[in-house]
Design a protein around this motif. Sequence first.
Motif, PDB file in Angstrom:
ATOM      1  N   UNK A 451      24.857 -20.430   5.593  1.00 30.16           N
ATOM      2  CA  UNK A 451      24.839 -19.334   4.624  1.00 30.16           C
ATOM      3  C   UNK A 451      24.129 -18.120   5.206  1.00 30.16           C
ATOM      4  N   UNK A 452      24.450 -16.925   4.698  1.00 24.90           N
ATOM      5  CA  UNK A 452      23.757 -15.734   5.208  1.00 24.90           C
ATOM      6  C   UNK A 452      22.279 -15.791   4.856  1.00 24.90           C
ATOM      7  N   UNK A 453      21.414 -15.275   5.730  1.00 23.30           N
ATOM      8  CA  UNK A 453      19.974 -15.300   5.439  1.00 23.30           C
ATOM      9  C   UNK A 453      19.628 -14.412   4.256  1.00 23.30           C
ATOM     10  N   UNK A 454      18.486 -14.700   3.644  1.00 18.59           N
ATOM     11  CA  UNK A 454      17.963 -13.852   2.586  1.00 18.59           C
ATOM     12  C   UNK A 454      17.168 -12.722   3.216  1.00 18.59           C
ATOM     13  N   UNK A 455      17.265 -11.533   2.628  1.00 13.72           N
ATOM     14  CA  UNK A 455      16.624 -10.343   3.177  1.00 13.72           C
ATOM     15  C   UNK A 455      15.386  -9.991   2.367  1.00 13.72           C
ATOM     16  N   UNK A 456      14.232  -9.753   3.020  1.00 11.66           N
ATOM     17  CA  UNK A 456      13.020  -9.441   2.256  1.00 11.66           C
ATOM     18  C   UNK A 456      12.955  -7.971   1.871  1.00 11.66           C
ATOM     19  N   UNK A 457      12.219  -7.657   0.808  1.00 11.29           N
ATOM     20  CA  UNK A 457      11.947  -6.247   0.523  1.00 11.29           C
ATOM     21  C   UNK A 457      10.888  -5.729   1.492  1.00 11.29           C
ATOM     22  N   UNK A 458      10.902  -4.435   1.714  1.00 14.42           N
ATOM     23  CA  UNK A 458       9.902  -3.779   2.549  1.00 14.42           C
ATOM     24  C   UNK A 458       9.386  -2.551   1.805  1.00 14.42           C
ATOM     25  N   UNK A 459       8.143  -2.149   2.021  1.00 14.42           N
ATOM     26  CA  UNK A 459       7.674  -0.900   1.417  1.00 14.42           C
ATOM     27  C   UNK A 459       8.544   0.277   1.861  1.00 14.42           C
ATOM     28  N   UNK A 460       8.597   1.302   1.027  1.00 18.47           N
ATOM     29  CA  UNK A 460       9.319   2.516   1.396  1.00 18.47           C
ATOM     30  C   UNK A 460       8.712   3.111   2.660  1.00 18.47           C
ATOM     31  N   UNK A 461       9.530   3.844   3.410  1.00 20.97           N
ATOM     32  CA  UNK A 461       9.107   4.341   4.720  1.00 20.97           C
ATOM     33  C   UNK A 461       7.849   5.203   4.656  1.00 20.97           C
ATOM     34  N   UNK A 462       7.582   5.828   3.500  1.00 17.96           N
ATOM     35  CA  UNK A 462       6.423   6.723   3.395  1.00 17.96           C
ATOM     36  C   UNK A 462       5.398   6.233   2.376  1.00 17.96           C
ATOM     37  N   UNK A 463       5.326   4.916   2.187  1.00 18.16           N
ATOM     38  CA  UNK A 463       4.459   4.353   1.158  1.00 18.16           C
ATOM     39  C   UNK A 463       3.020   4.261   1.673  1.00 18.16           C
ATOM     40  N   UNK A 464       2.280   5.331   1.497  1.00 20.44           N
ATOM     41  CA  UNK A 464       0.891   5.348   1.951  1.00 20.44           C
ATOM     42  C   UNK A 464       0.016   4.401   1.138  1.00 20.44           C
ATOM     43  N   UNK A 465       0.404   4.119  -0.112  1.00 22.83           N
ATOM     44  CA  UNK A 465      -0.336   3.157  -0.904  1.00 22.83           C
ATOM     45  C   UNK A 465      -0.262   1.759  -0.310  1.00 22.83           C
ATOM     46  N   UNK A 466       0.911   1.385   0.190  1.00 22.07           N
ATOM     47  CA  UNK A 466       1.064   0.089   0.850  1.00 22.07           C
ATOM     48  C   UNK A 466       0.204   0.026   2.104  1.00 22.07           C
ATOM     49  N   UNK A 467       0.152   1.124   2.832  1.00 23.12           N
ATOM     50  CA  UNK A 467      -0.660   1.176   4.053  1.00 23.12           C
ATOM     51  C   UNK A 467      -2.142   0.997   3.710  1.00 23.12           C
ATOM     52  N   UNK A 468      -2.593   1.691   2.671  1.00 20.94           N
ATOM     53  CA  UNK A 468      -3.999   1.586   2.275  1.00 20.94           C
ATOM     54  C   UNK A 468      -4.325   0.165   1.819  1.00 20.94           C
ATOM     55  N   UNK A 469      -3.420  -0.458   1.070  1.00 21.05           N
ATOM     56  CA  UNK A 469      -3.625  -1.831   0.611  1.00 21.05           C
ATOM     57  C   UNK A 469      -3.776  -2.784   1.790  1.00 21.05           C
ATOM     58  N   UNK A 470      -2.885  -2.686   2.760  1.00 22.03           N
ATOM     59  CA  UNK A 470      -2.937  -3.617   3.885  1.00 22.03           C
ATOM     60  C   UNK A 470      -4.177  -3.374   4.743  1.00 22.03           C
ATOM     61  N   UNK A 471      -4.486  -2.109   5.008  1.00 25.46           N
ATOM     62  CA  UNK A 471      -5.642  -1.788   5.844  1.00 25.46           C
ATOM     63  C   UNK A 471      -6.928  -2.302   5.209  1.00 25.46           C
ATOM     64  N   UNK A 472      -7.049  -2.164   3.904  1.00 21.31           N
ATOM     65  CA  UNK A 472      -8.266  -2.602   3.209  1.00 21.31           C
ATOM     66  C   UNK A 472      -8.417  -4.118   3.227  1.00 21.31           C
ATOM     67  N   UNK A 473      -7.323  -4.847   3.409  1.00 25.42           N
ATOM     68  CA  UNK A 473      -7.387  -6.303   3.392  1.00 25.42           C
ATOM     69  C   UNK A 473      -7.907  -6.925   4.669  1.00 25.42           C
ATOM     70  N   UNK A 474      -7.948  -6.171   5.769  1.00 24.84           N
ATOM     71  CA  UNK A 474      -8.381  -6.714   7.056  1.00 24.84           C
ATOM     72  C   UNK A 474      -9.899  -6.600   7.154  1.00 24.84           C
ATOM     73  N   UNK A 475     -10.585  -7.759   7.174  1.00 21.33           N
ATOM     74  CA  UNK A 475     -12.043  -7.792   7.265  1.00 21.33           C
ATOM     75  C   UNK A 475     -12.467  -8.917   8.200  1.00 21.33           C
ATOM     76  N   UNK A 476     -13.671  -8.832   8.708  1.00 24.58           N
ATOM     77  CA  UNK A 476     -14.206  -9.916   9.525  1.00 24.58           C
ATOM     78  C   UNK A 476     -14.382 -11.167   8.664  1.00 24.58           C
TER      79      UNK A 476
END
Length: 699
Positions: A451-476
């Motif tokens: 069967x054809x694979x399932x395709x995931x959603x991705x943030x919009x190309x200019x989604x700065x909110x998604x960038x801020x969310x991911x960056x804030x999640x990276x911690x020691x």
Amino acid sequence: MNLLLSTLLGLSILFTCIHAEVHYHEFVIEATPVKRLCKTHMRITVNGMYPGPTLEARNGDTMIIKAINHSPYNATLHWHGIRQTRTAWADGPEFVTQCPIRPGQSYTYRFTIEGQEGTLWWHAHSSWLRATVHGALIIYPKLGTSYPFPKPQRELPVLLGEWWKRDPISVLRQAQRTGAPPNISDAFTINGQPGDFFKCSSQETTVFPVSPGETALLRVINSAMNNELFLSVAGHTMTVVAADAAYTKPFTTPFLLLGPGQTTDVLISAPVHYPIGSRFYIAAHAYSAAPGIPFDNTTTTAIIEYSHPTAAYPFGTNANVDASSFGAVAPATDVNIEASTTATTATTATTSPPIPSISATIATTSPQIPSTTATTSVANPPIPLTTAPTATTNPSIPSSTAPASSPPTENNYDNPNENPASNIQSDKCAVPSNGNNNNNNGNGANHNVLPPPLLPPLPAFNDTGAVAFFTAGIKSPGPVELPGPVTERLFFTVGLGLYFCPPSISCGGPNNTIFAASMNNISFVLPQTFSLLQAHHFKIPAVFTTDFPPYPPIQFDYTGNNISRSLQSPVKATKLYPLKFGSVVEIVLQGTNIFAGEEHPMHLHGHEFYVLATGTGNFDPRWDVSKFNLVDPPLRNTIGVPARGWAVIRFVANNPGVWLMHCHIDAHLGVGLAMAFTIENGFGELETIEPPPADLPIC
């Protein structure tokens, strides 16, 4: 008591030396025919492989890699993220720590991996050769130690890249000749393959096999030249466990963001209820927050395929097997380099190290994504679909969020009917009936019966909110002992600019200008007669100056609109900033909006740094210091300075030599978005740079 302590210390050192290994490799840099997007091109590769071979070692091992240049271009190799303690001569950036390896010449890189574990990578650091000259560098824990996260049954390098139909060197030279930004790429790739949505590509789409119930460690590397990339996996949640070869607090996320140069290790669990034959896309596309700037808006894909365990891949090990069967890039084989290498009592590795056993727990639930006030955010990052759209859905940017104007300036597609924005092909699931694959990066399984694979959603190309969310999640992983007190406080602007075109000449930049970039209004110029490290080590005059400004020469509204044209043109110079050994350095990296407020992934050679905070707008110490994470900041070697924003980093200058700091977008590095530090020797042999090797290339 002193005798006992000395004995125990000696036994500890002896134990370490016995178990450390020396890995010998020979890298032949050469032109190789590579077929992508329906045409065969001559591309520069290492050992005829694209991507190049995967290097594997353990923390404490020594690498000896002889680079032989059979290409028509000057070349160097950089071991991205390796600290190179006292071995700056092996770092690799052209005209910084060495002169280039000329065609027909060779140079042997020697360095020891000290106190580092995780995913790094290597790449060319000369011109635009790294477009196809790159590979993974995987560092396992020392024998007897383990990862601080659950044991993965599989480990899979996932290299994100870019492909041009034209020779990347010619793309660069055209930009240098006209003054215009370089033409955008024609496709992104995963392990060298564009994926199902491109013509002549589905037969070699990278396939990663997993089995129900197992955990896989994806070692994701953004080796793209000029693009930050979002990545997601359909039907699976990812748990980040490391970034830039530093362990992190487990962080569950539906997507990743990686700037060029960055690496992220994620665990994905293969649910038992997914039947054999289930297939899911790994998909990636660009993040681009600068309005009106053209970028490659295509989507690359690979496939996770559920299959039965195979004897050829014994789970729980990382055996040296034919990687073409498993969607992975091929590991490098240790070789004997002739007697020119230094003698060693450590054993030479002949097989890859087994993955150690681990016991830990991680989060398995999807996170709640906070709302954001970022003004340019288009959508909050979506949680992975349980039932994703099929592969017939357009994987490119949705029309509602697509940039108003982002046409490729030069694509020259072989098929005039091919649309680079959609790249949906009717043969997207077709493969050769014999299941063979002439590439080392994808498996050749017959997709026609699946069967054809399932395709995931991705943030919009200019989604700065998604960038801020991911960056804030990276911690020691836990509280860290931050270096201090700070002895050097620096403020560096990073951004793009423009030069006026000389009279009677037509230039390709906006409004007849020449594309430029700078840090603190200095556009970095590389020397040509000596490397910076040679000039520093041997005190050769007139190669560089040590007056790089610690603060911007002119203060202004760095992220404002309508910045004065008098600030657009930086000064071209080779200025370095001197540091004493042991200095504790804190740098505010301030993005500018002089021309196109883009995000800049800033990489520091020879060191790692703690990221204390990132933010938007102009950094203001009166308010923004309170945002510093002084408890568990992440340790990185590359950090994205947000578009029209800032980042603050801190590190100890404890590695003597000359170390480059630069934007890892090569289109920006090539026009001057860089600077370098000199660090003096400290006291004694262990704080002093090693002598230059006898085969160091000459300019």
